[in-house]
Motif scaffolding. Structure first.
Motif: not given
Length: 394
Positions: A96-100, A125-131, A133-140, A222-229
């Motif tokens: 796992v590389r990123q978690v939000g 309305v949702k509470a959101a963790g700092v990570g 946006l990066g996990t979703l690969r979103g942009a402002m 939400y989590e991002r992992s390596t493609d192989a895992s």
């Protein structure tokens, strides 16, 4: 014994194109049917391929290595809550590389307090963790994302759909959240893999607990992992989040919808190709009719050539060549028209322009086959004409 002179490729092309050069208007009208059929087939395949290429580009940009863990149902249908430590547990899984994370809040967001609470506009309305946006690969689209500083105060980030429904166009404006005003610090760009975030107002994790009564239990991780895992992580997430009751955790792949759409892209291509084939067949009938008329009109020419030593085979070759040239011209025009239509559609939709080579080769091959079949009967009929009778008919 005398033997007839053989015709080389250049001579065959010359005599075969003589009829086309003499009747240009008829050639254009006859080739038009072939062109329409080929253009339809090329455009159908090209538009489908362009649309699929766009979906694959989105998948490459968004990635297929994101998983979402949400609460399942208890054994007796009771409400299940994920542990407060669940995001950290998922983050410790190897690969796992990123978690939000987000947590649902039982409050509403409105443009002002004067709007009834019941009119939510479908915005959550949702509470959101700092990570997140990066996990979703979103942009402002504008403004800034939540961080450890502004996440402690009454600040909110809006999904682009939520911003449109609230009438918010820029950061700095305020919205009513749970009975008090929050300042909009940012607006997100579209998130195809997280439509629930697009329709949400996001507040910081700390501010949600201190100002809105959030209990700290995440409702989506939400989590991002390596493609192989990816597959291994998917099996480990439920056991890491709730070791005692892993069945209480559901894991989904948001990219599966786009993958399925890409896989089914072109479902109706076969039907549309069939319609193009019908148009091509009609064009072939038109070519055959043109060739029959051409044989009838050129009986004197045929008789003269036969009397000067042309064989039946050479007469057949002449008219089959003429039919092939007529169909080939229509095929080239159809390929150009189909490619142009595909380009216009792709440019209008912001898609990559894709015209598969196999479609071009197959379409042109179909025109040659149609031309051969359409010219075969007129060519045989022309070859069977008696030179004496053909010259007497003039």
């Amino acid at each position: 014994m005398l033997s007839p002179a053989s015709l080389g490729p250049r001579e065959v092309l010359h005599v075969g194109s003589a009829g086309l050069r003499a009747r240009p208007v008829r050639v254009v009208l006859s080739a038009l049917g072939i062109a329409i059929g080929i253009a339809t087939m090329i455009a159908v395949v090209g538009i489908s391929a362009s649309s699929k290429a766009q979906l694959l580009q989105k998948l490459d940009a968004l990635g297929t290595n994101m998983l979402v863990a949400t609460p399942g149902q208890g054994m007796f249908g009771e409400e299940v809550k994920l542990p407060k430590e669940a995001p950290g547990m998922v983050g410790r899984i190897d690969g796992v590389r990123q978690v939000g994370a987000t947590g649902d809040l039982e409050v509403s967001v409105r443009r002002s307090e004067k709007i009834p609470v019941e009119e939510t506009g479908g915005i959550t309305v949702k509470a959101a963790g700092v990570g997140l946006l990066g996990t979703l690969r979103g942009a402002m689209a504008s403004g800034t994302w939540l961080n450890d500083a502004n996440g402690r105060y009454p600040s909110v980030v809006l999904g682009h759909v939520a911003a449109e429904r609230l009438g918010i166009s820029r950061p700095g404006q305020q919205v009513a959240v749970g009975g008090r005003y929050f300042t909009v610090v940012g607006i997100l760009r579209p998130l195809p893999l997280a439509p629930e975030i697009e329709r949400a107002a996001l507040v910081g994790w700390t501010a949600a607990g201190e100002l809105l009564g959030f209990d700290g239990h995440p409702t989506a991780i939400y989590e991002r992992s390596t493609d192989a895992s990816v597959h291994r992580v998917r099996d480990l997430v439920p056991h890491s989040v709730d070791p005692q009751n892993p069945r209480n955790v559901q894991v989904s792949d948001p990219s599966s919808a786009l993958q399925a759409k890409a896989a089914t892209e072109g479902t109706f291509t076969g039907l549309l190709l069939g319609l193009g084939g019908v148009a091509l067949l009609v064009g072939g009938v038109g070519v055959a009719n043109t060739m029959i008329i051409s044989v009838l009109e050129r009986r004197h020419e045929i008789g003269l050539r036969r009397s000067m030593g042309a064989t039946r085979g050479q007469i057949r070759l002449q008219f089959v060549t003429e039919s092939l040239l007529l169909s080939g011209l229509g095929g080239i025009a159809g390929i150009a028209l189909g490619a142009a239509a595909t380009y216009a559609f792709a440019a209008a939709g912001g898609m990559p322009w894709v015209v598969p080579l196999w479609a071009v080769a197959g379409g042109f091959g179909a025109t040659l086959a149609i031309g051969t079949v359409a010219g075969l009967y007129p060519a045989v009929r022309a070859a069977r004409l008696s030179p004496t009778l053909a010259l007497q008919a003039v």
